[in-house]
Design a protein around this motif. Structure first.
Motif, PDB file in Angstrom:
ATOM      1  N   ARG A  97     -26.728  94.157 -69.477  1.00 56.72           N
ATOM      2  CA  ARG A  97     -25.991  93.701 -70.341  1.00 56.72           C
ATOM      3  C   ARG A  97     -25.006  92.427 -70.246  1.00 56.72           C
ATOM      4  N   ARG A  98     -24.698  92.399 -69.042  1.00 53.30           N
ATOM      5  CA  ARG A  98     -23.916  91.281 -68.430  1.00 53.30           C
ATOM      6  C   ARG A  98     -24.823  90.188 -68.261  1.00 53.30           C
ATOM      7  N   ALA A  99     -25.949  90.429 -67.797  1.00 51.26           N
ATOM      8  CA  ALA A  99     -26.981  89.561 -67.448  1.00 51.26           C
ATOM      9  C   ALA A  99     -27.504  88.779 -68.626  1.00 51.26           C
ATOM     10  N   ASP A 103     -26.635  84.782 -69.484  1.00 48.38           N
ATOM     11  CA  ASP A 103     -27.749  83.986 -69.687  1.00 48.38           C
ATOM     12  C   ASP A 103     -27.421  83.240 -70.826  1.00 48.38           C
ATOM     13  N   ALA A 104     -26.814  83.839 -71.950  1.00 50.34           N
ATOM     14  CA  ALA A 104     -26.393  83.180 -73.183  1.00 50.34           C
ATOM     15  C   ALA A 104     -25.418  82.018 -72.926  1.00 50.34           C
ATOM     16  N   LYS A 105     -24.358  82.478 -72.009  1.00 53.10           N
ATOM     17  CA  LYS A 105     -23.537  81.455 -71.646  1.00 53.10           C
ATOM     18  C   LYS A 105     -23.984  80.069 -70.917  1.00 53.10           C
ATOM     19  N   ILE A 106     -25.011  80.416 -70.301  1.00 52.15           N
ATOM     20  CA  ILE A 106     -25.712  79.095 -69.378  1.00 52.15           C
ATOM     21  C   ILE A 106     -26.493  78.270 -70.249  1.00 52.15           C
ATOM     22  N   ASN A 107     -27.176  79.162 -71.337  1.00 54.01           N
ATOM     23  CA  ASN A 107     -28.054  78.237 -72.499  1.00 54.01           C
ATOM     24  C   ASN A 107     -26.943  77.733 -73.521  1.00 54.01           C
TER      25      ASN A 107
END
Length: 204
Positions: A97-99, A103-107
């Motif tokens: 879930r954290r990953a 990933d959403a934050k990075i993109n």
């Protein structure tokens, strides 16, 4: 519709300008061209991502809607560097879930959110090593952040990474005691949820 002669700038962007595209990071607009699609003329930004050896064509009319933006101002870059100096805030949820959240934050294309991922996944020499997936996400976030800093400050990516790491090392020393403090920060961050849990524990 702009004529080819005027197709050197559009929607506030111009040829030769470095931009940030959410899913790919920093790129450069190398041209603005017109193509005919289904009988209609479509104006496109031609964006090169040197690091990924990739070229993307973005419709001028949709550039802002898809999140394409100009490079951050220097004061915003300074804010991002302040973020990486902070304490890691790691939610007590499953890694998968954290990953997804990282990933959403990075993109997202948002420099502050990317800085948060760098901060949260950074590991000092005194800490346990990252797992492979943590390392992958950390390097992805670090790379995105470094490329934008390099473009804004007009330095090499290596120098930008060094600057980020210097700011990471200005943060709280990371170790067992800091982890306990981080947990305290989590309590403050998610006050309502944790207070509910504490109330239940007391009742028990």
């Amino acid at each position: 519709m702009s004529s080819p002669k005027k197709a050197s700038a559009g929607k506030g962007f111009k040829t030769g300008e470095s931009i940030v595209y959410p899913a790919h990071g920093v790129g450069k607009i190398v041209a603005i061209e017109e193509q005919e699609v289904a009988g209609m003329k479509l104006e496109l930004f031609v964006v090169d991502f040197e690091k990924d050896k990739m070229r993307l064509k973005v419709p001028v009319a949709k550039a802002q809607a898809v999140g394409m933006r100009k490079l951050s101002e220097t004061d915003f870059v300074d804010r991002a560097l302040k973020v990486v100096q902070g304490r890691a805030r790691v939610k007590k949820t499953m890694w998968s879930r954290r990953a997804q959240e990282y990933d959403a934050k990075i993109n997202s294309g948002d420099l502050i959110q990317i800085a948060e991922v760098v901060r949260d996944l950074y590991r000092a020499d005194t800490q346990p090593e990252q797992s492979y997936s943590e390392r992958q996400l950390y390097e992805a976030a670090l790379g995105r952040m470094a490329r934008e800093l390099a473009a804004v400050n007009e330095v090499s990516e290596t120098e930008a990474v060094r600057l980020i790491e210097e700011n990471l090392n200005k943060g709280p020393k990371r170790g067992a005691k800091v982890d306990e403090e981080d947990e305290a920060d989590d309590v403050e961050t998610d006050a309502s949820a944790d207070n509910d849990a504490a109330a239940k524990d007391e009742a028990a």
